[in-house]
Each structure stands twice: as C-alpha cells, then as structure tokens.
Design an enzyme around this catalytic site. Structure first.
Site, PDB file in Angstrom:
ATOM      1  N   CYS A  25      33.335  36.062  38.036  1.00  0.00           N
ATOM      2  CA  CYS A  25      33.475  34.926  37.111  1.00  0.00           C
ATOM      3  C   CYS A  25      33.456  35.328  35.635  1.00  0.00           C
ATOM      4  CB  CYS A  25      32.384  33.892  37.395  1.00  0.00           C
ATOM      5  SG  CYS A  25      30.770  34.627  37.685  1.00  0.00           S
ATOM      6  N   GLY A  61      26.248  30.486  39.325  1.00  0.00           N
ATOM      7  CA  GLY A  61      26.952  31.688  39.770  1.00  0.00           C
ATOM      8  C   GLY A  61      26.276  32.344  40.964  1.00  0.00           C
ATOM      9  N   LYS A  72      30.778  45.648  37.419  1.00  0.00           N
ATOM     10  CA  LYS A  72      31.937  44.862  37.884  1.00  0.00           C
ATOM     11  C   LYS A  72      32.804  44.518  36.683  1.00  0.00           C
ATOM     12  CE  LYS A  72      29.661  42.352  41.662  1.00  0.00           C
ATOM     13  NZ  LYS A  72      28.982  41.083  41.967  1.00  0.00           N
ATOM     14  N   HIS A 120      29.389  29.804  31.928  1.00  0.00           N
ATOM     15  CA  HIS A 120      29.004  31.120  31.399  1.00  0.00           C
ATOM     16  C   HIS A 120      29.491  31.232  29.949  1.00  0.00           C
ATOM     17  CE1 HIS A 120      27.848  32.193  35.339  1.00  0.00           C
ATOM     18  NE2 HIS A 120      28.731  33.138  35.635  1.00  0.00           N
TER      19      HIS A 120
END
Ligand code: A2P
Length: 342
Positions: free
Chosen positions: A130, A161, A214, A243
C-alpha cells in the site's frame, strides 16, 4: 474474452476483501458473477453486495473451477498455497499479499505507472504494498520529467493496513484508556493508541523492517528502474484509515516546486492540494473513502541542488489495496489479457 468474467473474491470477510466487493460494485465491474471466499470458519457467513448479500464459501484448491478472475487478500500464506491452484485452472489471480511481488514470473502493477507489465503475466499478478502504490503514482510523472536518482521516505501508516483485528485493537484501546482501564496489546508489540511504532512487519538482518525493504524493492520493480536509490522508515500511527508519507527526492535535472505542482496537477490518479496560505494540504481523514492519491506541501529541498520535499496521502484500503486490484482487473479486460479460453 467475449463473455463477462466470473469473479472470486478470496479473503472476502477481511478489511480489504470487503472493500474489494464494494469497489467492484461502485465501479460497476462487468462480472457475470461475484463469489466471496474465506476460511472454513466463515463458511455460510453473509457479506453485503449490491442490494443484497452474498454467502461466503470455503476457499479450496478446486473452488476456482469455472472462474476467470480471482482477487486475493487473505494473507501471504494463503496466496502462496491457493493462487497457483487458481492459475492452473485458467483463473487469473490479482494478489494483494506480498507472496508473489518479487517473483520474476509475476508482474507487479500500478495501472497508472506500468500497465504494460500486464502483457507478460502468466496467471498471477501482484498488487504492490500500500505505501509503495501511493508513492509511485505520485513519483512516476516526476521521474519521467526529471529522472529521480534517490528517494528518502518516512511513512505514517494507518492500522487498517494490518487488517480488521488491528482496527478493532485501536478502537478497544482508546475506549479502555478513556475508562481508566489497562490495555494489553495483542496485534502490535506495543500500545498503538496515542503512540507511534517505528516497526511495521518483522525486522530483517540489515536492521530495516520488511515493510521498509518492500518499499525499496517494489519501487524499483514497478518504476522499471533498478538504479533509483530508495531508503525508507515506516511507522504505524494511531489512525484508522489513510497512509501519509513525507518523501524527499533528488532528481537528475532541476524541477521547481511550481513545475512539480503543474506536472502533478495533470497526472493520472493524482490530486494536488497545496495551498499553505489556506492551511490546505492532504490529510488522512479527508483521503478516507477516496480514490485519488493526494499530494501537497511541495517544496524545493534547499539543502541540495535538485531536490524536492512532498507529502503524499491516500486511502490505504482503496488505492493502496482494493481499488488498485480492481483497476488491474479492469486493465486486463481492456487489454484483452484475461486469458480464459475455455
Ligand atoms: P476468515 O474471516 O474466515 O478468517 P484481514 O486481513 O482483515 O484480517 O482479513 C483476512 C482475510 O483472509 C479474511 O477474509 C480471512 O477469512 C481470510 N483468510 C485467512 N486465512 C485464510 C485461509 N487459510 N483460507 C482462506 N481464507 C483465509
């Protein structure tokens, strides 16, 4: 494909799975049928869809028979186990977990950035992390214009999340604290209410968290440029949805703040909110339930020659997960890449 696809939503009882159903409905995705799947625990449960409800079925290796498309958001282990079974049965998978993202056989796609990578899919397409999705939507136009050399990102990530259980944990902790009761962290290693945790996912040998790495690896793969240097600090904050990211970039050629604002104003999927004089900038609360990636606080980094600071906010459950997955499915249809020739 001449007929409308039959769609399986795997993990349909979870936070992202429910949003996937909502997004399919809101965007009027041309499905012949939508069927929700989850673990045996949820078999027979009802989930809302359109004017009624759908009955949850148990996810099995055989359940994909007759389906054309499967949207997965049921955790990495589940995807690793079941996505190949779907692909083997001619059912194309769009997977929201991290299980397949760095697999060289699987495209990692953000439709605004690299839709062309869908062309080489072999049945499993990965939906990125995300935090990475919202960042690359905003940065790709800048990269194309001025070539990004380095990215330094700090995130402020919502509890959604982590899934429904983390949403419940924040709510429970806030309630208990207001009632003078003790809290016992269960989902996170520490109290999340009124706190910031500089740990998302597990720690790796290099001292970074998995979430941070990531962002490093996925950004290079999606933007198709392994030469971009990326470093990240990812932080969980007591926000339910949305976010936020503070991003510093260094470019090869000069891009003024004004040019950057103008560039992003016409970028697909981006909305610029940048009026400091009116105290107007993107915020998680405003981004909740919205599809756009919001960008603001665009400033030149005065400590280097070609640098910019920007603030990026998006709904992590929508653009960061469910919406991006459905947009991938729409692109597959548009590009006639949902290869289901039965
Ligand atoms: P279930 O509700 O039956 O456990 P979240 O990320 O919000 O926690 O949601 C996770 C989703 O993944 C849920 O729909 C959950 O279903 C599903 N899920 C988790 N483990 C499995 C599994 N082994 N098989 C199928 N679905 C699973």
């Amino acid at each position: 494909m001449s007929r409308n696809p039959r769609v399986a939503v795997c993990g349909a009882t979870g936070a992202v799975g429910r949003e996937m159903l909502k997004v399919l409905e809101q965007r009027n995705f041309p499905a012949a049928e939508v069927v929700p799947f989850a673990s045996a625990r949820s078999k027979g449960k009802k989930v809302p869809f359109k004017d009624g409800e759908l009955t949850v079925q148990e996810l099995t290796h055989e359940c994909f028979e007759g389906f054309d498309l499967a949207l997965f958001s049921a955790g990495g282990g589940t995807s690793e186990t079941f996505a190949p079974s779907a692909a083997e049965r001619g059912c194309t998978v769009v997977d929201n977990s991290s299980a397949w993202r760095m697999n060289p056989e699987c495209p990692l796609v953000v439709p605004e950035v690299n839709p062309h990578d869908l062309e080489w899919h072999k049945g499993i397409i990965a939906n990125p992390n995300c935090s990475t999705i919202q960042m690359v939507v905003a940065l790709q136009p800048i990269h194309l214009e001025a070539k990004i050399k380095r990215i330094v990102v700090s995130t402020y990530q919502a509890v959604s999340g982590t899934g429904q259980k983390a949403i419940d944990e924040l709510e429970t902790q806030v309630r208990r604290l207001f009632n003078g009761q003790e809290v016992v962290p269960q989902v996170y290693p520490h109290q999340i209410a009124f706190n910031c945790l500089p740990q998302i996912d597990v720690f790796l040998d290099n001292g970074y968290t998995k979430e941070e790495m990531k962002m490093v690896h996925e950004t290079k793969k999606i933007m198709g440029d392994p030469s971009i240097r990326v470093t990240a600090t990812t932080v969980r904050v007591p926000v339910f949805f949305g976010h936020s990211e503070a991003v510093n970039i260094e470019t090869e050629t000069k891009l003024t703040a004004e040019d950057c604002r103008a560039l992003l104003a016409t970028a697909p999927g981006v909305e610029v909110i940048d009026f400091p004089e009116k105290k107007a900038y993107p915020m998680a609360l405003d981004a909740t339930g919205r599809d756009e990636v919001f960008v603001g606080r665009i400033r030149e980094d005065e400590s280097i020659e070609n640098g910019l600071n920007i603030w990026i906010v998006a709904d992590n459950i929508r653009k960061g997960a469910a919406l991006n997955a459905v947009q991938i499915a729409e692109k597959l249809l548009e590009m006639d890449l949902l290869r289901v020739n039965r």
